[in-house]
Design a protein around this motif. Sequence first.
Motif, mmCIF file in Angstrom:
data_model
loop_
_atom_site.group_PDB
_atom_site.id
_atom_site.type_symbol
_atom_site.label_atom_id
_atom_site.label_comp_id
_atom_site.label_asym_id
_atom_site.label_seq_id
_atom_site.Cartn_x
_atom_site.Cartn_y
_atom_site.Cartn_z
ATOM 1 N N GLU A 32 -11.194 1.125 11.258
ATOM 2 C CA GLU A 32 -9.910 0.393 11.321
ATOM 3 C C GLU A 32 -9.078 0.659 10.074
ATOM 4 O O GLU A 32 -7.861 0.870 10.165
ATOM 5 C CB GLU A 32 -10.171 -1.107 11.461
ATOM 6 C CG GLU A 32 -8.885 -1.931 11.579
ATOM 7 C CD GLU A 32 -9.155 -3.424 11.658
ATOM 8 O OE1 GLU A 32 -8.177 -4.181 11.769
ATOM 9 O OE2 GLU A 32 -10.328 -3.831 11.591
ATOM 10 N N GLN A 33 -9.728 0.668 8.914
ATOM 11 C CA GLN A 33 -8.995 0.928 7.676
ATOM 12 C C GLN A 33 -8.453 2.348 7.638
ATOM 13 O O GLN A 33 -7.323 2.590 7.190
ATOM 14 C CB GLN A 33 -9.910 0.657 6.471
ATOM 15 C CG GLN A 33 -10.169 -0.833 6.246
ATOM 16 C CD GLN A 33 -11.281 -1.107 5.258
ATOM 17 O OE1 GLN A 33 -12.147 -0.257 5.021
ATOM 18 N NE2 GLN A 33 -11.290 -2.301 4.689
ATOM 19 N N ARG A 34 -9.217 3.282 8.146
ATOM 20 C CA ARG A 34 -8.737 4.669 8.197
ATOM 21 C C ARG A 34 -7.534 4.784 9.141
ATOM 22 O O ARG A 34 -6.582 5.531 8.868
ATOM 23 C CB ARG A 34 -9.853 5.606 8.661
ATOM 24 C CG ARG A 34 -10.982 5.723 7.653
ATOM 25 C CD ARG A 34 -12.067 6.691 8.116
ATOM 26 N NE ARG A 34 -13.234 6.612 7.255
ATOM 27 C CZ ARG A 34 -13.340 7.208 6.076
ATOM 28 N NH1 ARG A 34 -12.344 7.968 5.639
ATOM 29 N NH2 ARG A 34 -14.424 7.081 5.338
ATOM 30 N N MET A 35 -7.566 4.051 10.243
ATOM 31 C CA MET A 35 -6.443 4.064 11.185
ATOM 32 C C MET A 35 -5.180 3.469 10.542
ATOM 33 O O MET A 35 -4.073 3.977 10.738
ATOM 34 C CB MET A 35 -6.813 3.284 12.443
ATOM 35 C CG MET A 35 -7.815 3.994 13.338
ATOM 36 S SD MET A 35 -8.367 2.957 14.730
ATOM 37 C CE MET A 35 -6.818 2.723 15.606
ATOM 38 N N ILE A 36 -5.365 2.413 9.758
ATOM 39 C CA ILE A 36 -4.233 1.801 9.055
ATOM 40 C C ILE A 36 -3.629 2.803 8.070
ATOM 41 O O ILE A 36 -2.406 2.943 7.963
ATOM 42 C CB ILE A 36 -4.686 0.519 8.325
ATOM 43 C CG1 ILE A 36 -4.979 -0.583 9.342
ATOM 44 C CG2 ILE A 36 -3.627 0.046 7.330
ATOM 45 C CD1 ILE A 36 -5.703 -1.785 8.764
ATOM 46 N N ALA A 37 -4.497 3.511 7.347
ATOM 47 C CA ALA A 37 -4.030 4.504 6.386
ATOM 48 C C ALA A 37 -3.262 5.621 7.095
ATOM 49 O O ALA A 37 -2.188 6.047 6.639
ATOM 50 C CB ALA A 37 -5.215 5.083 5.613
ATOM 51 N N GLU A 85 2.511 -14.703 11.943
ATOM 52 C CA GLU A 85 2.927 -13.445 12.558
ATOM 53 C C GLU A 85 2.692 -12.217 11.687
ATOM 54 O O GLU A 85 3.328 -11.174 11.866
ATOM 55 C CB GLU A 85 4.385 -13.520 13.017
ATOM 56 C CG GLU A 85 4.622 -14.639 14.050
ATOM 57 C CD GLU A 85 6.059 -14.713 14.521
ATOM 58 O OE1 GLU A 85 6.733 -13.663 14.546
ATOM 59 O OE2 GLU A 85 6.495 -15.826 14.867
ATOM 60 N N GLY A 86 1.765 -12.340 10.713
ATOM 61 C CA GLY A 86 1.379 -11.185 9.917
ATOM 62 C C GLY A 86 0.083 -10.604 10.445
ATOM 63 O O GLY A 86 -0.422 -11.006 11.501
ATOM 64 N N LEU A 87 -0.469 -9.651 9.713
ATOM 65 C CA LEU A 87 -1.727 -9.016 10.127
ATOM 66 C C LEU A 87 -2.936 -9.652 9.455
ATOM 67 O O LEU A 87 -4.060 -9.505 9.929
ATOM 68 C CB LEU A 87 -1.686 -7.519 9.799
ATOM 69 C CG LEU A 87 -0.603 -6.689 10.496
ATOM 70 C CD1 LEU A 87 -0.688 -5.232 10.055
ATOM 71 C CD2 LEU A 87 -0.729 -6.794 12.013
ATOM 72 N N GLY A 88 -2.714 -10.322 8.334
ATOM 73 C CA GLY A 88 -3.814 -10.976 7.635
ATOM 74 C C GLY A 88 -4.934 -10.020 7.248
ATOM 75 O O GLY A 88 -6.110 -10.344 7.374
ATOM 76 N N LEU A 89 -4.572 -8.856 6.738
ATOM 77 C CA LEU A 89 -5.576 -7.846 6.412
ATOM 78 C C LEU A 89 -6.261 -8.149 5.086
ATOM 79 O O LEU A 89 -5.751 -8.887 4.248
ATOM 80 C CB LEU A 89 -4.918 -6.465 6.331
ATOM 81 C CG LEU A 89 -4.263 -5.929 7.600
ATOM 82 C CD1 LEU A 89 -3.632 -4.568 7.324
ATOM 83 C CD2 LEU A 89 -5.275 -5.820 8.736
ATOM 84 N N ASP A 90 -7.422 -7.534 4.897
ATOM 85 C CA ASP A 90 -8.121 -7.655 3.617
ATOM 86 C C ASP A 90 -7.381 -6.830 2.572
ATOM 87 O O ASP A 90 -6.514 -6.011 2.891
ATOM 88 C CB ASP A 90 -9.559 -7.159 3.767
ATOM 89 C CG ASP A 90 -9.615 -5.739 4.320
ATOM 90 O OD1 ASP A 90 -9.461 -4.792 3.539
ATOM 91 O OD2 ASP A 90 -9.788 -5.592 5.562
ATOM 92 N N LYS A 91 -7.739 -7.036 1.291
ATOM 93 C CA LYS A 91 -7.042 -6.355 0.193
ATOM 94 C C LYS A 91 -7.294 -4.846 0.188
ATOM 95 O O LYS A 91 -6.431 -4.071 -0.228
ATOM 96 C CB LYS A 91 -7.455 -6.960 -1.142
ATOM 97 C CG LYS A 91 -6.689 -8.223 -1.505
ATOM 98 C CD LYS A 91 -5.234 -7.913 -1.848
ATOM 99 C CE LYS A 91 -4.410 -9.178 -1.976
ATOM 100 N NZ LYS A 91 -4.031 -9.765 -0.688
ATOM 101 N N VAL A 92 -8.445 -4.425 0.650
ATOM 102 C CA VAL A 92 -8.706 -2.987 0.720
ATOM 103 C C VAL A 92 -7.718 -2.321 1.678
ATOM 104 O O VAL A 92 -7.134 -1.277 1.374
ATOM 105 C CB VAL A 92 -10.158 -2.703 1.159
ATOM 106 C CG1 VAL A 92 -10.355 -1.213 1.444
ATOM 107 C CG2 VAL A 92 -11.139 -3.165 0.082
ATOM 108 N N SER A 93 -7.490 -2.948 2.830
ATOM 109 C CA SER A 93 -6.556 -2.387 3.817
ATOM 110 C C SER A 93 -5.128 -2.383 3.303
ATOM 111 O O SER A 93 -4.401 -1.395 3.453
ATOM 112 C CB SER A 93 -6.638 -3.192 5.118
ATOM 113 O OG SER A 93 -7.924 -3.105 5.692
ATOM 114 N N SER A 94 -4.708 -3.488 2.688
ATOM 115 C CA SER A 94 -3.336 -3.539 2.167
ATOM 116 C C SER A 94 -3.162 -2.573 0.991
ATOM 117 O O SER A 94 -2.078 -2.030 0.772
ATOM 118 C CB SER A 94 -2.951 -4.963 1.756
ATOM 119 O OG SER A 94 -3.726 -5.426 0.680
ATOM 120 N N THR A 95 -4.244 -2.322 0.262
ATOM 121 C CA THR A 95 -4.197 -1.342 -0.830
ATOM 122 C C THR A 95 -4.029 0.063 -0.283
ATOM 123 O O THR A 95 -3.287 0.885 -0.843
ATOM 124 C CB THR A 95 -5.477 -1.429 -1.680
ATOM 125 O OG1 THR A 95 -5.589 -2.745 -2.214
ATOM 126 C CG2 THR A 95 -5.441 -0.430 -2.825
#
Length: 593
Positions: A32-37, A85-95
Amino acid sequence: MAKSADKGIGGSFIIDDIDFLSIVTPDEWTEEQRMIAEMTSDFVEGEIVPVDEELEKLDYELTVKLMRKAGEVGLLGADVPEAYEGLGLDKVSSTLISERLSKASSFALTIGAHVGIGTLPIVYFGTTDQKTKYLPDLAAGRKIAAYCLTEPSSGSDALGAKTTAVLSEDGKHYVLNGAKQFITNAGFADIFIVYAKVNGNEFSTFIVERTMGGVSFGPEEKKMGIKGSSTRPLILEDVKVPAENLLWEVGKGHLIAFNILNIGRFKLASGCLGASKQAIELSAKYANQRTQFGKPISSFPLVGKKLAEMNIRAYVLESMVYRTAGLMDARLGQIDHDSPEAGVQSAKAIAEYAIECSINKVFGSEALDFVADEGVQIHGGYGFIQEYKIERIYRDSRINRIFEGTNEINRLLIPGTLIKRAMKGELPLLQKAKALQSELLQYVPGQTFEGVLEEEEHLVATAKKIFLMAGGAAVQKYQLKLEQEQEVLSLLADMMIQIFAMESALLRTQKRISKQGEQKAATASLMTRIFVHEAFENIEAFAKEALSAIDDGDALRTQLSVLKKLTRRTAWNTIQAKRQIAAQVIQSEKFAY
């Protein structure tokens, strides 16, 4: 020292040995994190790069249009809870998002100011009503945010602000008067996080809307770099701000300001990481294409040395950034943002890693400056020409050492915060320093090392002892007056920065070796070895300078004798190691690890 998990009290890395299994590394991103990137990279390549030149000319309309698009694909809502209405992602994902956005140059700053210092004050310190009113629009890009702390007469001295807020007699609104300087996104932002003193002395925070009467703006600043971002003064003349737009409580503005700056410093480091990787890619490709004396300049060892050293700094910074993201996730993930105690919990959670955030900021901004400068040098005369992207990276990088608190201020904060925690009994720093004194007098060098990175692990542990020796001597001599000894504090900060950096790279590489084997981690091992040894040399020099300022005579000679014993180590061929790293970068034409 026994191994400990890399969590708990911020700054504890300086006195504990950390278990590599406990840290977060970039080598473990989820699917999931790779997809976000990748989604972020696709957005930048598809939407930003084609209009890069127009954005650089400061086109408000185009910028706002692209902010709306960024909101539609979710790039503005990573840190906003799903309830709003946000994604509420972890800090690694937002980083990861922040890092990948860096290729968007000035537009990355526009987004960064919006999602970070502009939106997070409401996320962490807003009431349920404030969050419900503002966060959905901010996450979707329907509204754009700005952060207003600096004033013409107060930069680093934020609490010296002169903007005032006076509560009306009926208690329904505050009247704000003052001016804010260097406000990113001011040209088109809708929501402003404004700091003002209630009754002239209680530093507080307000949510101000662009449409409120009395809000106006000065002209755009003509800047050295980041030209595609809006930077204007905000002017407040008898602005009536509803009382319900007070953020958190009267007198709590300093807690919001400084903690949001901590987040801002961390996010800045992730942007520096992304820009460093881009500079490496541009430079490696150019070095392969540019021929002199009948062959590509990438074949010349001094060019390869530059690429290797650029790559090493990026590897170390990446290790630091994601380690810190993991630390922050562990703390911030425990907060109930709808709880009445959310503000207090958020302040404590963010403040916990203030030291690490400042370390990331200083190291990241200075690493990018080094990488950008070497990138220009590799490009030669073409690096000075605007047609080549490396020229803009070079200009844009300079502001990072000033943004979010100057590097000088952050250098004072790093050891200052550590010592304050020790004085409060939160860290056994002084006890460790005292216990070390007798150990150092009996220290006998001469260890032999056989395992992979075994010597480097020893050097990191020794570096911590050197810091405790110098830091303990400084506290013992200056006591409460230590804060006046800025040069010594800066040297202590530089030691802490190098220790966190070398340890982050070491732990990451050790973890990778444990999971993938030595062969797949060969380049990472070389980079770690080089950086640890070179950082250790720096720490020796910092300690010698600090001790020479603290002591003299026999006391100094004794300290320097101990330092000399601690810093004995075996020299090795770093030139050949850097050639091997350079070969990887030149072959791949990008950041290699």
